[in-house]
Design a protein around this motif. Structure first.
Motif, mmCIF file in Angstrom:
data_model
loop_
_atom_site.group_PDB
_atom_site.id
_atom_site.type_symbol
_atom_site.label_atom_id
_atom_site.label_comp_id
_atom_site.label_asym_id
_atom_site.label_seq_id
_atom_site.Cartn_x
_atom_site.Cartn_y
_atom_site.Cartn_z
ATOM 1 N N SER A 125 37.681 36.306 -112.481
ATOM 2 C CA SER A 125 36.752 35.823 -111.459
ATOM 3 C C SER A 125 36.714 34.298 -111.433
ATOM 4 O O SER A 125 37.131 33.634 -112.387
ATOM 5 C CB SER A 125 35.343 36.362 -111.725
ATOM 6 N N TRP A 126 36.213 33.741 -110.333
ATOM 7 C CA TRP A 126 36.159 32.283 -110.169
ATOM 8 C C TRP A 126 35.408 31.629 -111.325
ATOM 9 O O TRP A 126 35.825 30.589 -111.837
ATOM 10 C CB TRP A 126 35.478 31.923 -108.844
ATOM 11 N N PHE A 165 39.900 34.041 -104.906
ATOM 12 C CA PHE A 165 38.586 33.413 -104.758
ATOM 13 C C PHE A 165 38.731 32.061 -104.089
ATOM 14 O O PHE A 165 39.655 31.297 -104.416
ATOM 15 C CB PHE A 165 37.906 33.258 -106.121
ATOM 16 N N TYR A 171 33.316 32.823 -102.166
ATOM 17 C CA TYR A 171 33.813 34.089 -101.651
ATOM 18 C C TYR A 171 34.994 34.638 -102.451
ATOM 19 O O TYR A 171 35.835 33.881 -102.941
ATOM 20 C CB TYR A 171 34.259 33.935 -100.188
ATOM 21 N N ALA A 172 35.026 35.950 -102.539
ATOM 22 C CA ALA A 172 36.225 36.653 -102.964
ATOM 23 C C ALA A 172 36.993 36.979 -101.689
ATOM 24 O O ALA A 172 36.388 37.234 -100.646
ATOM 25 C CB ALA A 172 35.856 37.937 -103.692
ATOM 26 N N ALA A 187 31.330 36.457 -103.780
ATOM 27 C CA ALA A 187 32.116 36.417 -105.017
ATOM 28 C C ALA A 187 31.477 37.174 -106.169
ATOM 29 O O ALA A 187 32.164 37.515 -107.137
ATOM 30 C CB ALA A 187 32.355 34.967 -105.424
ATOM 31 N N GLY A 391 42.098 33.436 -108.660
ATOM 32 C CA GLY A 391 42.396 34.847 -108.539
ATOM 33 C C GLY A 391 43.788 35.228 -108.963
ATOM 34 O O GLY A 391 44.435 34.571 -109.761
#
Length: 397
Positions: A125-126, A165, A171-172, A187, A391
């Motif tokens: 994840s970010w 991301f 946002y994803a 996200a 990502g």
């Protein structure tokens, strides 16, 4: 008396000189009636040869080094967020619906985690706190806590072939390959924010520009690439690759941010694209079935996995050419993976051989070949250096 007159003459001359200079700079104040005199600070003087600061997407962390977007990825430079996480290799087995967890220090399998149907990639994840398993046909994301290695409750997400991301962490971006969409989601909650239909087939991989304002997407089944405006969440350009039957795969930005590299397993090489101008790309032949792209920890080289011939090509950025090729002993199908935190080992899945390869990045020697589940694909080496993740199996900056 003469001293006083001289002083007056000098003062008058100075005033006249100042007025003349002011008039010469842009035509005088009448063209800037809304601007106070001397309100602008002088332009900063940069050392010769030093790149200008990058004006980034609002909310995105500043670029540490405009000459090297991977400057934060140096060996063992772990974020405080991940510095206590155990080092592991997470392997999604697409046909076995599992994730194999490997201890990279011993090359031993520690655990096999059941997940959803057809897991394609394991994506950091970010904020670096979660690993998301993309269960493509299971229409879900399985979260794994990299601190404990435990899997959490799956989150409903339709057609998550791959996951990215945005550089601001908001946002994803789900690469919904069969749905023919780029789906922007929150996200953290993964709630849909905007679905962007695309006219190409098989959106699968991407990477972002140095300023984060756009990203390049590959379309595997129609041989096309897209340019997407990050803030507007909109496709702004689309191009057919200049080869019939092209099948673009992984995408990676050069360290200097000037070009994108796009692996193509049908063209048996890498397309070199000017992302800003989005002009016709050129093909660099690497090997049969070129698939994955990974940057060395010193940003000097790129490792290119040639899945169709069991080899890895080495591209030197400064020289602008291929310098070496490593062949796996006994063959194999090197696919996706990542570089160890210290930069000494390249980890790749063996897509058609139910195995994982550990390769010495100094010599190209195979250090280990580990049997895993069926159809291993986008494995993640974790943790890795970097401030945040964009990502895929780990694009860190």
């Amino acid at each position: 008396m003469r001293t006083t007159q001289a002083a007056r003459l000098l003062a008058a001359g100075a005033a006249l000189t100042a007025l003349t200079l002011l008039s010469a700079c842009g035509g005088g104040s009448r063209h800037h009636e809304d601007e106070a005199l001397a309100s602008k600070a002088p332009a900063p003087v940069r050392p010769k040869g030093k790149p200008a600061p990058v004006s980034v997407l609002p909310g995105m962390p500043p670029v540490e080094d405009p000459a090297d977007v991977y400057a934060a990825d140096r060996p063992n430079r772990l974020s405080p967020v991940v510095k206590d996480f155990p080092s592991r290799v997470y392997v999604p087995n697409t046909n076995s619906n599992t994730v194999t967890v490997i201890d990279p220090a011993t090359y031993r399998i520690l655990e096999t985690i059941p997940v959803g149907r057809q897991p394609q990639h394991v994506v950091p994840s970010w904020d670096l706190k979660t690993l998301w398993v993309n269960n493509d046909l299971g229409n879900s994301l399985t979260p794994i806590d990299p601190r404990t290695g435990r899997a959490g409750k799956p989150v409903d997400v339709h057609d998550p072939y791959n996951l990215y991301f945005t550089p601001d962490g908001k946002y994803a971006v789900v690469m919904a390959s069969m749905d023919r969409q780029l789906v922007f989601r929150d996200a953290h909650t993964m709630k849909v924010v905007k679905s962007v239909p695309v006219s190409c087939y098989g959106v699968n991989h991407a990477d972002f520009s140095v300023d984060g304002r756009y990203f390049i997407v590959s379309c595997e089944f129609s041989g096309e690439v897209l340019k997407v405006d990050t803030a507007r969440m909109k496709v702004v350009a689309q191009e057919k690759l200049p080869l019939r039957g092209a099948m673009p795969q992984d995408v990676k930005l050069s360290p200097d941010g000037k070009r994108f590299y796009i692996a193509d397993m049908a063209a048996d090489g890498v397309w070199v694209l000017d992302g800003d101008r989005f002009t016709r790309p050129e093909l660099l032949a690497t090997g049969k079935g070129a698939h994955g792209l990974y940057i060395s920890r010193d940003s000097r080289e790129m490792y290119i996995s040639n899945r169709g011939e069991g080899s890895i090509s080495i591209f030197d950025f400064a020289a602008g050419r291929l310098t070496r090729k490593w062949h796996l002993p006994g063959g194999g199908s090197p696919d996706m993976g990542g570089v160890s935190a210290d930069g000494k080992i390249l980890w790749l899945s063996g897509r058609y051989n139910s195995e994982v390869y550990a390769i010495d990045t100094r010599t190209g020697a195979e250090l280990a070949r580990i049997k895993v589940g069926s159809g291993p694909h986008g494995l993640a080496v974790y943790p890795q250096p970097g401030r945040y993740s964009l990502g895929h199996t780990g694009i860190f900056r």
